[in-house]
Enzyme design. Structure first.
Site, PDB file in Angstrom:
ATOM      1  N   ASN A  79      -3.454   8.231   5.098  1.00 30.90           N
ATOM      2  CA  ASN A  79      -2.047   8.055   5.173  1.00 30.90           C
ATOM      3  C   ASN A  79      -1.991   8.072   6.913  1.00 30.90           C
ATOM      4  O   ASN A  79      -1.558   7.133   7.525  1.00 30.90           O
ATOM      5  CB  ASN A  79      -1.108   8.752   4.707  1.00 30.90           C
ATOM      6  CG  ASN A  79      -0.927   8.550   3.230  1.00 30.90           C
ATOM      7  OD1 ASN A  79      -1.275   7.458   2.680  1.00 30.90           O
ATOM      8  ND2 ASN A  79      -0.352   9.546   2.573  1.00 30.90           N
ATOM      9  N   ASP A 119     -10.569  -9.085   4.102  1.00 28.66           N
ATOM     10  CA  ASP A 119     -11.100  -9.904   3.252  1.00 28.66           C
ATOM     11  C   ASP A 119     -11.710 -10.789   4.754  1.00 28.66           C
ATOM     12  O   ASP A 119     -11.042 -11.439   5.227  1.00 28.66           O
ATOM     13  CB  ASP A 119     -10.390 -10.907   2.441  1.00 28.66           C
ATOM     14  CG  ASP A 119     -10.927 -12.154   2.070  1.00 28.66           C
ATOM     15  OD1 ASP A 119     -12.087 -12.475   2.377  1.00 28.66           O
ATOM     16  OD2 ASP A 119     -10.259 -12.733   1.138  1.00 28.66           O
ATOM     17  N   GLU A 131       2.573  14.483   3.142  1.00 34.97           N
ATOM     18  CA  GLU A 131       1.871  13.241   2.760  1.00 34.97           C
ATOM     19  C   GLU A 131       1.477  12.266   4.009  1.00 34.97           C
ATOM     20  O   GLU A 131       0.216  11.811   4.036  1.00 34.97           O
ATOM     21  CB  GLU A 131       2.284  12.509   1.740  1.00 34.97           C
ATOM     22  CG  GLU A 131       2.248  13.084   0.304  1.00 34.97           C
ATOM     23  CD  GLU A 131       2.705  12.455  -0.997  1.00 34.97           C
ATOM     24  OE1 GLU A 131       2.925  11.107  -0.750  1.00 34.97           O
ATOM     25  OE2 GLU A 131       3.388  13.336  -1.548  1.00 34.97           O
ATOM     26  N   PRO A 154      -7.676   7.715  -3.729  1.00 31.61           N
ATOM     27  CA  PRO A 154      -9.218   7.430  -3.798  1.00 31.61           C
ATOM     28  C   PRO A 154      -9.560   7.106  -2.473  1.00 31.61           C
ATOM     29  O   PRO A 154      -8.895   6.560  -1.593  1.00 31.61           O
ATOM     30  CB  PRO A 154      -9.220   6.226  -4.481  1.00 31.61           C
ATOM     31  CG  PRO A 154      -7.884   5.533  -4.650  1.00 31.61           C
ATOM     32  CD  PRO A 154      -7.061   6.479  -4.508  1.00 31.61           C
ATOM     33  N   GLY A 162       4.006  10.924  -8.383  1.00 32.67           N
ATOM     34  CA  GLY A 162       4.847   9.643  -9.085  1.00 32.67           C
ATOM     35  C   GLY A 162       5.664   9.225  -7.859  1.00 32.67           C
ATOM     36  O   GLY A 162       5.603   9.271  -6.829  1.00 32.67           O
ATOM     37  N   HIS A 219       0.479   4.514  -2.569  1.00 27.31           N
ATOM     38  CA  HIS A 219       0.227   5.867  -1.937  1.00 27.31           C
ATOM     39  C   HIS A 219       1.375   6.701  -2.317  1.00 27.31           C
ATOM     40  O   HIS A 219       1.273   8.030  -2.678  1.00 27.31           O
ATOM     41  CB  HIS A 219      -0.069   5.985  -0.628  1.00 27.31           C
ATOM     42  CG  HIS A 219      -1.241   5.384  -0.053  1.00 27.31           C
ATOM     43  ND1 HIS A 219      -1.961   5.760   0.971  1.00 27.31           N
ATOM     44  CD2 HIS A 219      -2.226   4.614  -0.614  1.00 27.31           C
ATOM     45  CE1 HIS A 219      -3.229   5.055   0.847  1.00 27.31           C
ATOM     46  NE2 HIS A 219      -3.606   4.509   0.041  1.00 27.31           N
ATOM     47  N   ASP A 220       2.651   6.040  -2.513  1.00 28.79           N
ATOM     48  CA  ASP A 220       3.723   6.851  -3.063  1.00 28.79           C
ATOM     49  C   ASP A 220       3.436   7.245  -4.770  1.00 28.79           C
ATOM     50  O   ASP A 220       3.497   8.424  -4.935  1.00 28.79           O
ATOM     51  CB  ASP A 220       5.039   6.313  -2.859  1.00 28.79           C
ATOM     52  CG  ASP A 220       6.294   7.082  -3.422  1.00 28.79           C
ATOM     53  OD1 ASP A 220       6.254   8.287  -3.059  1.00 28.79           O
ATOM     54  OD2 ASP A 220       7.120   6.554  -3.922  1.00 28.79           O
ATOM     55  N   HIS A 257      -7.113  -5.748  -2.013  1.00 33.57           N
ATOM     56  CA  HIS A 257      -7.920  -5.877  -0.591  1.00 33.57           C
ATOM     57  C   HIS A 257      -8.213  -7.123  -0.391  1.00 33.57           C
ATOM     58  O   HIS A 257      -8.892  -7.404   0.450  1.00 33.57           O
ATOM     59  CB  HIS A 257      -9.091  -5.007  -0.868  1.00 33.57           C
ATOM     60  CG  HIS A 257      -8.855  -3.580  -0.831  1.00 33.57           C
ATOM     61  ND1 HIS A 257      -9.727  -2.671  -0.979  1.00 33.57           N
ATOM     62  CD2 HIS A 257      -7.561  -2.829  -0.734  1.00 33.57           C
ATOM     63  CE1 HIS A 257      -9.055  -1.218  -0.979  1.00 33.57           C
ATOM     64  NE2 HIS A 257      -7.821  -1.559  -0.787  1.00 33.57           N
ATOM     65  N   ARG A 270       0.886  -1.328   0.021  1.00 35.83           N
ATOM     66  CA  ARG A 270      -0.018   0.240  -0.153  1.00 35.83           C
ATOM     67  C   ARG A 270       0.792   1.328  -0.243  1.00 35.83           C
ATOM     68  O   ARG A 270       0.806   2.207  -0.618  1.00 35.83           O
ATOM     69  CB  ARG A 270      -0.871   0.145   1.196  1.00 35.83           C
ATOM     70  CG  ARG A 270      -1.756   1.078   1.180  1.00 35.83           C
ATOM     71  CD  ARG A 270      -3.055   0.948   2.306  1.00 35.83           C
ATOM     72  NE  ARG A 270      -3.994   2.023   2.345  1.00 35.83           N
ATOM     73  CZ  ARG A 270      -4.305   2.589   3.279  1.00 35.83           C
ATOM     74  NH1 ARG A 270      -3.622   2.562   4.246  1.00 35.83           N
ATOM     75  NH2 ARG A 270      -5.128   3.489   3.327  1.00 35.83           N
TER      76      ARG A 270
END
Ligand code: HEM
Length: 324
Positions: free
Chosen positions: A91, A243, A85, A162, A72, A66-67, A192, A62
């Site tokens: 985060n 899950d 961030e 998102p 980029g 997220h990076d 996920h 993850r």
């Protein structure tokens, strides 16, 4: 041929050349001369951490996502700066694994000082973490040579990552903005199948969904009851498996079955079955001979090349948390 057509073709060609040159500057041999043992060192340190704490593998995957989605893949997510961030909604009190990256960087600074970028470390660590997690058939190429950025902004992360409340159209727009089509978006969401979420991310879906429905009707009733037992009203801190169909955290195509069954955690997961296009892909990923794992690997290799800095851009940080 109209002049508009010619100029559109010329700018498309130019864009393709720019993209090509950014990609061309990454290479799997990038450290062959400057830090020959570097890649193996990354894998070794990742393996040691994951042997001690398997839950770090999804977290490192993850972190890479997220990076790359914010400015980029240039390690902006690691910078300890005010309003950086790390303070973004997605985060803060959520992203983890930073100490693994620090550990790798410390080892690499001994092995070959000032050479190995933090951005390359994140990209390799995500791949090596999944290999260490033990996912049969999951591996991808990580071309190297990324350089580290100097800027990190929570506001930028908030608008590029998102949220779990996203519907199909906003997910599609966000992923398209990073060069991904709907199929890749669905496949990447399949991550996920592993990892955990905090109860705060589903509070509104369970207790405060809309003016007419307290609980999201898209959630299967028995599943909503089970989630409410695990995440009582107001609980923001408990951590639960994403899950929920097994107790063991295992990479498989069950995520897609859960999406189809109304047993996925987030509105964004459920969104994938809400359009004909999305549902068709979820159906395919759920099938016995699902191409999920191989397509996931290809999409990750592509993700690892989003907006990279190369050549003389950016810098090679000495400490991944600080600009030099
Ligand atoms: C499609 C849009 C996506 C949304 C809205 C989303 C949202 C989230 C949220 C809210 C969490 C739980 C965080 C927490 O409660 O602490 C989470 C966890 C996670 N996400 Fe996503 N995600 C998306 C796509 C992705 C992608 C593309 C990847 C990787 C390729 C990914 C990998 C993960 C992993 C592995 C976890 C578990 C992390 C852990 O156990 O530490 N997600 N995601």
């Amino acid at each position: 041929m109209g002049s508009r057509f010619v100029s559109t073709m010329a700018s498309l060609l130019f864009m393709a050349m720019v993209l090509e040159s950014a990609i061309a500057q990454l290479s799997t041999n990038h450290y062959a001369a400057s830090c020959p043992g570097g890649k193996a060192k990354v894998a070794e340190v990742v393996n040691t951490w994951i042997e001690n704490d398997r839950t770090l593998a999804p977290s490192l995957l993850r972190m890479h996502f997220h990076d790359c989605f914010v400015r980029g893949c240039e390690a902006s997510v690691l910078l300890d700066v005010p309003n950086g961030e790390k303070f973004a909604f997605g985060n803060r009190n959520s992203l983890r694994g930073f100490e693994v990256i620090d550990d790798i960087k410390a080892e690499l600074e001994v092995l070959c000082p000032g050479v190995f970028s933090c951005a390359d470390i994140i990209a390799l660590a995500a791949r090596d973490a999944m290999v260490a997690f033990g996912v049969p058939g999951l591996n991808w190429n990580v071309p190297l040579g990324r350089r580290d950025g100097n800027v990190s902004s929570a506001a930028e992360a908030n608008s590029n990552l998102p949220p779990p409340s996203a519907n199909f159209d906003s997910l599609k727009t966000l992923f398209a903005g990073k060069g991904f089509n709907v199929r890749e978006m669905v496949v990447l969401s399949g991550s996920h199948t592993i990892g955990v979420a905090h109860c705060r991310t589903i509070q509104s879906r369970l207790y405060n969904f809309s003016s007419t429905e307290a609980t999201d009707p898209a959630l299967r009733k028995s599943f909503a009851r089970s989630l409410k037992r695990q995440c009582p009203f107001g609980d923001t801190t408990t951590v639960i498996k994403m899950d929920q169909s097994t107790t063991i955290d295992k990479w498989n195509r069950e995520y897609f079955e859960n999406v189809l069954d109304g047993k996925s955690l987030f509105i964004s997961d459920n969104a994938l079955r809400t359009t004909f296009q999305g549902r068709h892909i979820v159906d395919e990923m759920e099938e016995h001979d699902s191409p999920f794992t191989s397509e996931f690997a290809a999409a990750m290799s592509k993700m690892s090349q989003i907006g990279v800095l190369t050549g003389s851009q950016g810098q090679i940080r000495t400490n991944c948390r600080l600009v030099n």
